[in-house]
Design a protein around this motif. Sequence first.
Motif, PDB file in Angstrom:
ATOM      1  N   VAL A  30       0.756   6.653  -2.247  1.00  0.00           N
ATOM      2  CA  VAL A  30       0.094   5.354  -2.342  1.00  0.00           C
ATOM      3  C   VAL A  30      -0.678   5.063  -1.062  1.00  0.00           C
ATOM      4  O   VAL A  30      -1.838   4.616  -1.107  1.00  0.00           O
ATOM      5  CB  VAL A  30       1.123   4.241  -2.620  1.00  0.00           C
ATOM      6  CG1 VAL A  30       0.440   2.874  -2.646  1.00  0.00           C
ATOM      7  CG2 VAL A  30       1.840   4.492  -3.945  1.00  0.00           C
ATOM      8  N   LEU A  31      -0.070   5.328   0.082  1.00  0.00           N
ATOM      9  CA  LEU A  31      -0.750   5.105   1.359  1.00  0.00           C
ATOM     10  C   LEU A  31      -1.977   6.015   1.488  1.00  0.00           C
ATOM     11  O   LEU A  31      -3.023   5.596   1.998  1.00  0.00           O
ATOM     12  CB  LEU A  31       0.221   5.339   2.520  1.00  0.00           C
ATOM     13  CG  LEU A  31      -0.342   5.139   3.929  1.00  0.00           C
ATOM     14  CD1 LEU A  31      -0.920   3.737   4.111  1.00  0.00           C
ATOM     15  CD2 LEU A  31       0.750   5.414   4.974  1.00  0.00           C
ATOM     16  N   PHE A  32      -1.855   7.268   1.040  1.00  0.00           N
ATOM     17  CA  PHE A  32      -2.996   8.183   1.055  1.00  0.00           C
ATOM     18  C   PHE A  32      -4.171   7.583   0.295  1.00  0.00           C
ATOM     19  O   PHE A  32      -5.314   7.567   0.785  1.00  0.00           O
ATOM     20  CB  PHE A  32      -2.589   9.524   0.436  1.00  0.00           C
ATOM     21  CG  PHE A  32      -3.743  10.380  -0.008  1.00  0.00           C
ATOM     22  CD1 PHE A  32      -4.481  11.111   0.913  1.00  0.00           C
ATOM     23  CD2 PHE A  32      -4.099  10.449  -1.356  1.00  0.00           C
ATOM     24  CE1 PHE A  32      -5.556  11.902   0.496  1.00  0.00           C
ATOM     25  CE2 PHE A  32      -5.162  11.243  -1.772  1.00  0.00           C
ATOM     26  CZ  PHE A  32      -5.894  11.963  -0.839  1.00  0.00           C
ATOM     27  N   TYR A  33      -3.922   7.075  -0.895  1.00  0.00           N
ATOM     28  CA  TYR A  33      -5.016   6.530  -1.696  1.00  0.00           C
ATOM     29  C   TYR A  33      -5.533   5.210  -1.142  1.00  0.00           C
ATOM     30  O   TYR A  33      -6.725   4.900  -1.284  1.00  0.00           O
ATOM     31  CB  TYR A  33      -4.598   6.389  -3.157  1.00  0.00           C
ATOM     32  CG  TYR A  33      -4.730   7.681  -3.913  1.00  0.00           C
ATOM     33  CD1 TYR A  33      -5.986   8.222  -4.186  1.00  0.00           C
ATOM     34  CD2 TYR A  33      -3.612   8.392  -4.330  1.00  0.00           C
ATOM     35  CE1 TYR A  33      -6.122   9.420  -4.867  1.00  0.00           C
ATOM     36  CE2 TYR A  33      -3.740   9.593  -5.018  1.00  0.00           C
ATOM     37  CZ  TYR A  33      -5.001  10.105  -5.277  1.00  0.00           C
ATOM     38  OH  TYR A  33      -5.140  11.297  -5.941  1.00  0.00           O
ATOM     39  N   ALA A  68      -7.915  -3.867 -16.111  1.00  0.00           N
ATOM     40  CA  ALA A  68      -6.452  -3.840 -16.128  1.00  0.00           C
ATOM     41  C   ALA A  68      -5.914  -2.416 -16.102  1.00  0.00           C
ATOM     42  O   ALA A  68      -4.788  -2.179 -15.654  1.00  0.00           O
ATOM     43  CB  ALA A  68      -5.927  -4.572 -17.359  1.00  0.00           C
ATOM     44  N   ALA A  69      -6.723  -1.464 -16.562  1.00  0.00           N
ATOM     45  CA  ALA A  69      -6.275  -0.065 -16.611  1.00  0.00           C
ATOM     46  C   ALA A  69      -6.458   0.655 -15.278  1.00  0.00           C
ATOM     47  O   ALA A  69      -5.962   1.772 -15.117  1.00  0.00           O
ATOM     48  CB  ALA A  69      -7.040   0.676 -17.698  1.00  0.00           C
ATOM     49  N   MET A  70      -7.166   0.051 -14.339  1.00  0.00           N
ATOM     50  CA  MET A  70      -7.464   0.716 -13.074  1.00  0.00           C
ATOM     51  C   MET A  70      -6.300   0.558 -12.093  1.00  0.00           C
ATOM     52  O   MET A  70      -5.991  -0.548 -11.645  1.00  0.00           O
ATOM     53  CB  MET A  70      -8.750   0.159 -12.462  1.00  0.00           C
ATOM     54  CG  MET A  70      -9.983   0.403 -13.294  1.00  0.00           C
ATOM     55  SD  MET A  70     -11.512  -0.257 -12.557  1.00  0.00           S
ATOM     56  CE  MET A  70     -11.786   0.929 -11.230  1.00  0.00           C
ATOM     57  N   TRP A  71      -5.662   1.689 -11.783  1.00  0.00           N
ATOM     58  CA  TRP A  71      -4.573   1.682 -10.808  1.00  0.00           C
ATOM     59  C   TRP A  71      -5.110   1.363  -9.422  1.00  0.00           C
ATOM     60  O   TRP A  71      -6.164   1.867  -9.016  1.00  0.00           O
ATOM     61  CB  TRP A  71      -3.868   3.033 -10.798  1.00  0.00           C
ATOM     62  CG  TRP A  71      -2.771   3.136  -9.774  1.00  0.00           C
ATOM     63  CD1 TRP A  71      -1.542   2.561  -9.833  1.00  0.00           C
ATOM     64  CD2 TRP A  71      -2.804   3.869  -8.546  1.00  0.00           C
ATOM     65  NE1 TRP A  71      -0.796   2.879  -8.719  1.00  0.00           N
ATOM     66  CE2 TRP A  71      -1.550   3.684  -7.914  1.00  0.00           C
ATOM     67  CE3 TRP A  71      -3.775   4.660  -7.915  1.00  0.00           C
ATOM     68  CZ2 TRP A  71      -1.249   4.267  -6.682  1.00  0.00           C
ATOM     69  CZ3 TRP A  71      -3.482   5.238  -6.691  1.00  0.00           C
ATOM     70  CH2 TRP A  71      -2.232   5.034  -6.086  1.00  0.00           C
ATOM     71  N   ARG A  72      -4.374   0.531  -8.715  1.00  0.00           N
ATOM     72  CA  ARG A  72      -4.733   0.189  -7.342  1.00  0.00           C
ATOM     73  C   ARG A  72      -3.666   0.722  -6.397  1.00  0.00           C
ATOM     74  O   ARG A  72      -2.475   0.636  -6.712  1.00  0.00           O
ATOM     75  CB  ARG A  72      -4.879  -1.325  -7.181  1.00  0.00           C
ATOM     76  CG  ARG A  72      -6.053  -1.900  -7.969  1.00  0.00           C
ATOM     77  CD  ARG A  72      -5.987  -3.411  -8.093  1.00  0.00           C
ATOM     78  NE  ARG A  72      -7.152  -3.933  -8.801  1.00  0.00           N
ATOM     79  CZ  ARG A  72      -7.327  -3.886 -10.110  1.00  0.00           C
ATOM     80  NH1 ARG A  72      -6.396  -3.331 -10.875  1.00  0.00           N
ATOM     81  NH2 ARG A  72      -8.407  -4.378 -10.670  1.00  0.00           N
ATOM     82  N   PRO A  73      -4.072   1.258  -5.261  1.00  0.00           N
ATOM     83  CA  PRO A  73      -3.087   1.828  -4.332  1.00  0.00           C
ATOM     84  C   PRO A  73      -2.317   0.742  -3.592  1.00  0.00           C
ATOM     85  O   PRO A  73      -2.580   0.420  -2.435  1.00  0.00           O
ATOM     86  CB  PRO A  73      -3.956   2.673  -3.391  1.00  0.00           C
ATOM     87  CG  PRO A  73      -5.310   2.051  -3.436  1.00  0.00           C
ATOM     88  CD  PRO A  73      -5.469   1.506  -4.817  1.00  0.00           C
TER      89      PRO A  73
END
Length: 570
Positions: free
Chosen positions: A92-95, A557-562
Motif C-alpha cells: 500500500v505504501l509503495f502505491y 467506486a471501483a478504483m482502489w486507492r492506496p
Amino acid sequence: MYERPYELVGAADSLTARVRARGNDVLRNPMLNRGTAFTEAEREALGLEGLLPSAVSSMDGQVRRTEQQYRGQPDPLAKHVYLASLRDRNEVLFYRLLSEHLEEMLPIVYTPTIGDVIERFSHDYNRPRGVFLSIDEPDAIEGALRAYGLGPDDCDLIVATDSEGILGIGDQGVGGIQISIGKLTVYTAAGGIHPRRVIPVVLDVGTDNLRLLDDPMYLGNRHPRVRGQRYDDFIDAFVTAATALFPNALLHWEDFGASNARRILERYDPTRCTFNDDMQGTAAVVLAAVFAAMRATGERLRDQRVVVYGAGTAGIGIADMLRDAMVREGLSREEATQRFWALGSRGLLTEERAAELRDFQVPYARPAGETAGWAGANGSIGLAEVVTRARPTILIGTSTQPGAFSEPIVRTMAASTERPVILPLSNPTSLCEALPEDLVAWTDGRALVATGSPFPPVHHDGTEHVIAQANNALVFPGLGLGVSVVRARRVSTGMLTAAAAAVAELSDAGTPGSALLPPVDDLRSVSAAVGIAVAQAAAAEGLAQVELHDPVRQVHAAMWRPEYPRIEAV
C-alpha cells in the motif's frame, strides 16, 4: 484446507481487512504490513507488541521517509530495486508513493528502466512474483494458476507475455515476467485495479537469445524457442485454463513477436475478453491524437490521407483502427483502405509485392496501375516518393529509423496541407523518426506533433508548443477499469474507439501550442474518464454482464486507492 491470512471486504474505496494472521506473519505480508503506521490498538490486537519501534507514523510521514530514501539511490536501476523492495514489504505504501509521483516514477517502474531489469532478471532474482508457465509442462498450467491463490471472482486482469518482443530489446525468455509485473503496476497506479486482483504471467517457451542460453545463471527453459503446433497448443491450454478459472478476467497479451501477436489476438478475440496493448493500445492512443488534431483543424478523419512508415504489427494496427474510425464516419471499408499508404522495410506495399507481404499487410497494398510511374531504387518505392505523390495529411512513424522524416520530406508534406499531423512514434528517443523542434521549424509552427517518447516543449515564433507523448498508459489502465466494472464479455472496436475519444476530449488541442494529448501527470483522472467511456460502450453493445446504472459513480467506486484499510482482527 488453506486458510488465508486475511480477507478484504467492502467496496474498493472503503475496504476492511479481516485479519487472521498474528505477529510476524502480519509483518511478512506486504498487503497487510503497514510497518510503523500500525496504531497501538492494532498492535495489541494483532500481536505486534515489541515487534516495531514505539513511535506510530502517519502514512504521510512514511511517504516522506520513503521518498527521501528513493531519492538517495544513485541511478534508475537502483531506484527500481528500491521500489521493488518497498513493494515486497508494504504494498500500500509503495502505491501511495508511486501515485503521488507517477509522472516521475513511471519511467522507473515501467519503460525504459524495466528493460534493464528484464535483462538482469536471472542475475538479480530475488522474491518470486507472478506465475511461470513452461511449455515443457503443459499439464501443470491449471495447477500453477490455482496456486496463485485467487478464486473465480477474485481476478480482474491477467497480463501474459511470451517475451519474444520485449520493448526494444527483443527475446528475453523468462525475464519477461517483469514486463507483465510492470504493466500491472501501471494498471493499479493509474487505473485503480486492485493489486491483489491481478496475475502476471510469463509463458516460457524457450529463447533464441544465445546470450541467455549460454548464461549458466539463466533461470528459464534452456532450449530454443518452440514454434508451430506445439506452441499453439500451449497457448490454447493457457487460455482454456485461465478462462475456466477466472471467467471475468481480461486477458492482456504483452510483447509477443510479430509472427504471433496478431494471430493470437485474432484467434481468441471473437470469443474471449482479450486485448493486445502493443497493437490495440498503441492504435487507440494514436487515434486519440488524431481525433484531437481533427478538432484543432476542424476537418473530418474520413477526408485524411495517411502514410504509415513502418508497416509492422504496430503500424498496421494503427492503420486498422484509423480505417475503422473512417468507416464509422461513413466511408465503405474499401474507400477507407484506399486512404492509406503503408511502407515496410522494402518500401511501399504494392500488389506486385503481394507474395512477400504478411497477411495483415495485404489489404494495404496499393494497386499495380497506381504506382507504375513512381520512382524507386531497386524496385522499391521510398518515403520521399510516397509523400510527393500521395500528399498525405497525416504521417505516422513506427519504423525505428531515426531521422527518416527528413527536412525535404516534411517540407514537401507541409506544402500541400495547412496543418500537417506528424507522429514520429518510435522509441526510444534515439530511434525517433524526427525531433519535434525540427518538425515545428520545418513547418513554420503549423505541424501538430505527438511522439512516442517524452520531449520538452518547443519554442517557435513566440509560441510554446507542448509536445504530446502518445503513451499507451493514457488508454490501457482505463480500458481495464471499464472492462472490470461491467465484466465485459469482449473488448470491441467500439470500446477502443470510445477510449480514444475520451482521451482526445481531455486535450486542449484547439489552443495554439497545446498538446494533442493530456499529460501523464494525472493518469488517474484520465483513466476514470476512459473507464466510464469504455463501460458505456460495452453496455451499449450488449457486452456488459453487470448493469450500468450510474457509470460515474460505479467507475469511481471501483478504483482502489492506496490507503490502509480498516483492521478487524478475527
